[in-house]
Design an enzyme around this catalytic site. Structure first.
Site, PDB file in Angstrom:
ATOM      1  N   ASP A 179      42.213  33.805  43.811  1.00 36.93           N
ATOM      2  CA  ASP A 179      41.995  33.551  45.234  1.00 36.93           C
ATOM      3  C   ASP A 179      42.987  34.276  46.137  1.00 36.93           C
ATOM      4  O   ASP A 179      43.111  33.953  47.313  1.00 36.93           O
ATOM      5  CB  ASP A 179      42.072  32.045  45.512  1.00 36.93           C
ATOM      6  CG  ASP A 179      43.430  31.452  45.145  1.00 36.93           C
ATOM      7  OD1 ASP A 179      44.280  32.193  44.608  1.00 36.93           O
ATOM      8  OD2 ASP A 179      43.637  30.250  45.386  1.00 36.93           O
ATOM      9  N   CYS A 182      47.104  34.268  43.224  1.00 39.09           N
ATOM     10  CA  CYS A 182      47.225  34.159  41.765  1.00 39.09           C
ATOM     11  C   CYS A 182      48.655  34.368  41.266  1.00 39.09           C
ATOM     12  O   CYS A 182      49.096  33.678  40.340  1.00 39.09           O
ATOM     13  CB  CYS A 182      46.264  35.121  41.068  1.00 39.09           C
ATOM     14  SG  CYS A 182      46.509  36.865  41.495  1.00 39.09           S
ATOM     15  N   HIS A 316      45.346  41.131  39.315  1.00 39.39           N
ATOM     16  CA  HIS A 316      45.277  39.685  39.082  1.00 39.39           C
ATOM     17  C   HIS A 316      46.381  39.310  38.095  1.00 39.39           C
ATOM     18  O   HIS A 316      46.721  40.075  37.193  1.00 39.39           O
ATOM     19  CB  HIS A 316      43.917  39.290  38.510  1.00 39.39           C
ATOM     20  CG  HIS A 316      43.782  37.820  38.262  1.00 39.39           C
ATOM     21  ND1 HIS A 316      43.745  36.896  39.286  1.00 39.39           N
ATOM     22  CD2 HIS A 316      43.697  37.108  37.102  1.00 39.39           C
ATOM     23  CE1 HIS A 316      43.629  35.681  38.777  1.00 39.39           C
ATOM     24  NE2 HIS A 316      43.608  35.782  37.453  1.00 39.39           N
TER      25      HIS A 316
END
Length: 326
Positions: A179, A182, A316
Site C-alpha cells: 500500500d 510496505c 516492494h
C-alpha cells in the site's frame, strides 16, 4: 488448497465486480477503477500467500505454486480487459495518436483536465512536480498493460532465487500489504518480532521519525537526494524547499521508501538492517550497530526482503522471519 483457490468466487470477482460501471465512463473514472481493481487483486494475492504459508515446507511450496498460477491467470485476464477498455476510449499504442493519448493519461492521473484549453503561462514548480509524479504513474499503468506476462515471469524467478537464499538459513517471507507503506510496515513487523509482542512504533510513527532525522541531518542525505532529483539552475532556497517537500511526503503520505529512508531507519532505531533480494546483491546497513560496536541497545538485525517485480507497480518490501515464527 485446490478447493480453496478454484471454489472461492471472491478472487474471481476482483476482475468482474466493476463491469457494470464501464458504460458512459470517462477516462479519469476508468483509470481510477483500474487502479482499484489492481489493488484489490494485490490484496487478495497477499491474503492467499499468507494462507498458503502453513503446513510442511513441501505443502507450502505446492500451495504457493497454485497461488502464483491462479493469480497469474487472473492478473493477465484483468490487464487484457483493462487494455481493451482503454483502447475503447482511444488509448491504443498501435495508433499514431499514442503520444497524445499518453499525455492525456498522465494528466488524468494527475487530476488535470484533458480537454483542450488556451495556452497558459509557464507552469509553477509544484505543477511540474505533480506532472512528474503523474508521468511515473502513467508509465506504471503502461507497463502493467503491455508487460504483465513478463513481469509475472520475472516475479516467479525472483521469488525462487529468494527462496533458495533464505531456505538454508531457516527464514521465510512474511507478506506485507503493498500500500506504499510496505517498508515501514515490514520494519514494524520486525520490531514486533524482536519484542515478542506489539512493536514499540507504528508504521506512521516510523515515517515521522525518518522525516525528523532527515531534516536534522540534511548534509548526510542531500547528496543522495540530488543524485535522483537534480534540476538545472536551481538555487539553494529552491533546493531546500524541495528537500522539505520530500520530507513532508515521507512523513505524511504513502510515498514508497528506499535507500534514503533505510539509512535513516537504521540510525533512528540503532539497529543493523539486512535486505535480501532475488534481483540484486544482498545489502547490510548500519553495521556499526552490531554487537560490540556503536551504542546500539540491541544487535538484533532487522531483516527485510526487497522485491523488484512483486506486483509490477514498483519496489516492494516484505519482512523476513524465522520459519518457526509462522
Amino acid at each position: 488448497m485446490d478447493d480453496k483457490l478454484h471454489g472461492d468466487d471472491t478472487l474471481s470477482e476482483v476482475i468482474s465486480e466493476n463491469a457494470s460501471q464501464q458504460q458512459e465512463e470517462t477516462l479519469e473514472e476508468m483509470l481510477s477503477r483500474h487502479r482499484k481493481e489492481t489493488n484489490d487483486l494485490q490484496n487478495k494475492e497477499t491474503a492467499l500467500k499468507k494462507a498458503a504459508a502453513k503446513g510442511s515446507k513441501a505443502e507450502q511450496k505446492a500451495k504457493k505454486k497454485q497461488v502464483d498460477e491462479e493469480v497469474h491467470r487472473l492478473s493477465t485476464k484483468l490487464k487484457e480487459r483493462q487494455a481493451e477498455e482503454l483502447a475503447s476510449l482511444g488509448y491504443n499504442k498501435s495508433t499514431d495518436k499514442q503520444k497524445g493519448n499518453l499525455d492525456n493519461l498522465v494528466k488524468a492521473i494527475a487530476g488535470v483536465s484533458v480537454t483542450t484549453q488556451p495556452e497558459q503561462s509557464k507552469p509553477s514548480k509544484s505543477v511540474k512536480r505533480r506532472e512528474k509524479r503523474a508521468q511515473q504513474e502513467a508509465a506504471r499503468e503502461q507497463r502493467i498493460q503491455e508487460e504483465q506476462s513478463q513481469i509475472v515471469s520475472d516475479r516467479m524467478v525472483e521469488d525462487e532465487k529468494l527462496e533458495k537464499k533464505l531456505d538454508p538459513l531457516g527464514f521465510i517471507i512474511n507478506e506485507i500489504k503493498p500500500d506504499g507503506h510496505c517498508l515501514y510496515r515490514a520494519v514494524e513487523d520486525q520490531l514486533a518480532l524482536h519484542c515478542g509482542g506489539a512493536s514499540p512504533y507504528t508504521f506512521q510513527e516510523l515515517r515521522q521519525m525518518v522525516a525528523a532525522y532527515m531534516r536534522k541531518n540534511v548534509s548526510e542525505f542531500l547528496p543522495f537526494f540530488l543524485s535522483e532529483n537534480m534540476v538545472d539552475g536551481e538555487t539553494q532556497d529552491s533546493l531546500a524547499e524541495r528537500f522539505e517537500n520530500y520530507c513532508r511526503e515521507v512523513e505524511s503520505t504513502a510515498a514508497w521508501g528506499g535507500q534514503l529512508e533505510l539509512g535513516a531507519l537504521t540510525h533512528c532505531l540503532k539497529k543493523p538492517i539486512m535486505i535480501f533480494s532475488g534481483s540484486f546483491p544482498d545489502v547490510e546497513m548500519g553495521k556499526e550497530y552490531k554487537s560490540g560496536k556503536g551504542t546500539g541497545s540491541s544487535d538484533s538485525s532487522i531483516m527485510l526482503s526487497y522485491h523488484r517485480h512483486a506486483f509490477g507497480l514498483g519496489e516492494h518490501y516484505n519482512s523476513v522471519v524465522p520459519d518457526s515464527a509462522q
